[in-house]
Write a protein that holds these residues in place. Structure first.
Motif, short mmCIF file in Angstrom:
data_model
loop_
_atom_site.label_atom_id
_atom_site.label_comp_id
_atom_site.label_asym_id
_atom_site.label_seq_id
_atom_site.Cartn_x
_atom_site.Cartn_y
_atom_site.Cartn_z
N THR A 29 -5.18 2.95 -12.69
CA THR A 29 -5.36 3.45 -11.33
C THR A 29 -4.37 4.59 -11.10
O THR A 29 -3.25 4.55 -11.57
CB THR A 29 -5.11 2.35 -10.29
N ALA A 30 -4.81 5.59 -10.38
CA ALA A 30 -3.99 6.79 -10.21
C ALA A 30 -3.46 6.90 -8.79
O ALA A 30 -4.12 6.53 -7.83
CB ALA A 30 -4.81 8.03 -10.55
N PHE A 31 -2.27 7.44 -8.67
CA PHE A 31 -1.77 7.83 -7.36
C PHE A 31 -2.56 9.04 -6.87
O PHE A 31 -3.12 9.80 -7.65
CB PHE A 31 -0.29 8.22 -7.43
N CYS A 61 9.01 1.16 -12.63
CA CYS A 61 7.94 0.45 -13.33
C CYS A 61 6.66 0.51 -12.50
O CYS A 61 6.49 -0.27 -11.56
CB CYS A 61 8.35 -1.01 -13.57
N LEU A 62 5.80 1.44 -12.83
CA LEU A 62 4.52 1.58 -12.17
C LEU A 62 3.46 0.87 -12.99
O LEU A 62 3.65 0.63 -14.18
CB LEU A 62 4.17 3.06 -12.01
N LEU A 95 -1.30 0.38 -4.24
CA LEU A 95 -0.30 1.42 -3.98
C LEU A 95 -0.83 2.78 -4.45
O LEU A 95 -1.19 2.94 -5.62
CB LEU A 95 1.00 1.08 -4.72
N MET A 96 -0.88 3.74 -3.54
CA MET A 96 -1.43 5.05 -3.86
C MET A 96 -0.40 6.17 -3.79
O MET A 96 -0.63 7.25 -4.30
CB MET A 96 -2.58 5.37 -2.90
N LYS A 137 0.82 -1.22 0.00
CA LYS A 137 0.00 0.00 0.00
C LYS A 137 0.86 1.27 0.00
O LYS A 137 0.48 2.28 -0.56
CB LYS A 137 -0.92 0.01 1.22
N THR A 138 1.99 1.18 0.65
CA THR A 138 2.89 2.32 0.70
C THR A 138 4.31 1.81 0.91
O THR A 138 4.52 0.72 1.43
CB THR A 138 2.50 3.28 1.83
N LEU A 139 5.27 2.59 0.49
CA LEU A 139 6.68 2.24 0.66
C LEU A 139 7.28 3.11 1.76
O LEU A 139 6.98 4.31 1.84
CB LEU A 139 7.45 2.46 -0.64
#
Length: 574
Positions: free
Chosen positions: A452-454, A443-444, A426-427, A403-405
């Motif tokens: 899907t968008a951040f 690589c997103l 992942l947002m 979900k997050t780094l």
């Protein structure tokens, strides 16, 4: 193999609705096999998880169709595999065929409904014809008859293996017809053939390996990390080679180009083979070649499985470790801690692996890691201790639940590849991404049918001057109306790019992005948010969008442009 020719032989005068080829890896799960067949039939990615629904969907797709299904290199020895797969296949029209290839007779006996055909090894004459085709390919001049007697002896030492014949033929083509070199290769084969420690086919393949340049030997030996039957993309292996320092730039060409040439050379020499699989072209290491890779790298490469957890001796020699993960038992990370000099760690789950969190000790113990592959697990949290792995150059979190780094990822200043494809949850990216100045491939996720968008894009992307892959970019308004799209200006992006939230872009910022000069960008998506406007405002938005589009590029400069407006998809030229 030419399955079209096979189809004509099996289904004479019977029109086919489709020929589908599926590679079935070792210990393949029935769910995975069913998904692979659905993807081969539909040419679309299958996201279903329930086995019951998968089987029903496969039956629907094959209903009233006459087809040929090829399940290549099957390893499932259990009786239940075929019995559970078969009901979904019998919905096809009468005259459909299923062709299964396997190396193990036990697999062929798993059901009495299958006609077993035992393939005999090639005759020496047939091996000679294959070897001759490649050995004299592009060869002009000289007397081929002078080499025929030596060539036939080499062919007879191939033990009926077409793979060995082709590989040796490519090797002989590099000698430019020098008889002395042909005789030297024959003598080497005969010496290796007398070694009881190798099987009857490996000696002929070892010759091909021994005559490789040193850098190609290293690249091939690295492939021992790949489990039998596993497919891989060219870029994936190339980036791992670069991360491990096996390929370096000559200064004239990008290091990816140098590594790509090494890959193509090994492919030409039959150390790899093409596996046509949806949606992208993929490759695999033939089983005999994989045995060879494991043989030449046995002192530094290790494969751990639930059935084999014995500690290698000496452990400090091990550089590469692959863990074959079971979907049933827990993953014991502590067995890896014995190998403190590891440069690569790769998890290979048979399906989505329930490993919600990687232990912090993994990174504090394995500080020499250069490549870490945790893809296709259910990982949703990365510990801060990842910051200890300052030598890490390759981090693959593809298709995880992350979900997050952690912000500590931005301390990995050597990181070159960060693979976050299919990370739908992942947002956000860490705020300090601009510190990753050696990043080459971010690589997103880019699925043209499921974007899907951040929520936001960290500032400073323009400082990543080495970046080549940036598949998604989110436009964000900043500083009283200014947007960040101008950060694309000096980036040499290649391949695909999706620009989202373009309602935040300005005409001046779009011009400054200067996408029209990015000659290696071949696919572009321009997307506005779904809640940008009401229907009554649609026309004005499209006019503004068209103006921004003109600021970004001209359509002739890209192979594919997809522009998504609110509620519609239109050609920007219209």
């Amino acid at each position: 193999m030419d399955w079209l020719k096979v189809a004509k032989d099996l289904l004479v005068d019977q029109p086919l609705k489709g020929i589908f080829t599926v590679l079935n890896p070792e210990k393949c799960d029935l769910r995975i096999a069913t998904k692979m067949i659905i993807e081969a039939v539909t040419s679309k990615k299958c996201e279903l998880l329930s086995l019951d629904i998968l089987q029903q969907r496969l039956g629907d797709h094959l209903c009233k169709k006459r087809f040929l299904l090829v399940i290549d290199n099957i390893w499932a020895e259990g009786f239940q595999f075929w019995e559970f797969l078969r009901p979904s296949l019998i919905t096809g029209e009468k005259g459909s065929r299923v062709l299964i290839t396997t190396q193990h007779e036990r697999v062929s006996r798993m059901t009495s409904t299958i006609l077993n055909i035992h393939l005999k090894r090639l005759k020496d004459e047939e091996c000679w014809q294959i070897l001759r085709e490649y050995a004299f390919s592009g060869w002009v001049g000289g007397d081929q008859h002078d080499l025929e007697s030596v060539g036939r002896q080499i062919a007879s030492n191939c033990q009926g293996s077409p793979l060995a014949a082709k590989s040796l033929g490519v090797l002989l083509s590099d000698t430019h017809g020098e008889r002395e070199q042909w005789e030297s290769i024959l003598n080497e084969m005969q010496i290796l053939g007398d070694d009881n420690n190798t099987n009857s086919i490996l000696p002929s393949l070892q010759i091909s390996y021994q005559h490789l340049p040193y850098h190609l030997k290293q690249c091939f030996a690295f492939c021992s990390i790949l489990p039998l039957g596993v497919e891989f993309e060219k870029d994936e292996l190339v980036r791992l080679w670069i991360a491990d320092g096996l390929v370096k730039s000559s200064g004239k060409r990008r290091v990816e180009m140098e590594a790509g040439r090494c890959f193509d050379d090994l492919l030409w020499r039959s150390f790899f083979e093409i596996s046509h699989s949806f949606p992208n072209l993929k490759f695999r290491v033939p089983s005999l070649m994989l045995e060879l890779a494991q043989l030449v790298s046995k002192q530094e490469s290790l494969t751990l499985s639930p059935d084999n957890s014995q500690i290698a001796d000496p452990p400090e020699w091990i550089r590469y470790a692959t863990i074959l993960c079971s979907k049933h038992g827990p993953l014991a990370f502590d067995m890896i801690y014995h190998y403190g000099n590891l440069r690569l760690l790769k998890l290979c789950p048979t399906m989505k692996l329930p490993s919600n969190q990687v232990p912090s000790a993994l990174f504090s113990q394995l500080t020499c890691l250069r490549a870490l592959d945790l893809s296709y697990t259910e990982l949703d949290l990365m510990p801060d201790s990842v910051g200890y792995c300052i030598h890490l150059r390759y981090l693959n979190l593809r298709n995880t639940l992350i979900k997050t780094l952690p912000e500590k990822v931005c301390d990995l200043f050597n990181l070159q590849t960060l693979d976050l494809r299919y990370c739908y949850w992942l947002m956000d990216l860490p705020v300090g991404m601009s510190r990753l100045v050696n990043m080459r491939h971010l690589c997103l996720h880019l699925d043209w049918d499921r974007v899907t968008a951040f929520r936001s894009m960290p500032s400073g992307i323009d400082k990543l001057l080495s970046i080549q892959t940036l598949s998604r970019f989110v436009v964000v308004s900043r500083d009283g109306g200014k947007c960040n799209i101008n950060e694309l200006k000096n980036l040499k992006i290649r391949g695909e790019l999706c620009i989202l939230n373009l309602e935040a872009a300005t005409d001046d910022g779009s011009k400054e992005a200067n996408l029209s000069v990015k000659e290696y960008l071949h696919k572009l998506m321009l997307k506005w948010s779904n809640d940008t406007c009401k229907d009554a405002q649609q026309l004005d938005i499209e006019k503004i969008g068209y103006k921004i589009h003109q600021s970004l590029l001209t359509p002739a400069e890209f192979l594919t442009i997809q522009q998504l407006w609110t509620g519609s998809t239109r050609n920007p030229e219209k």
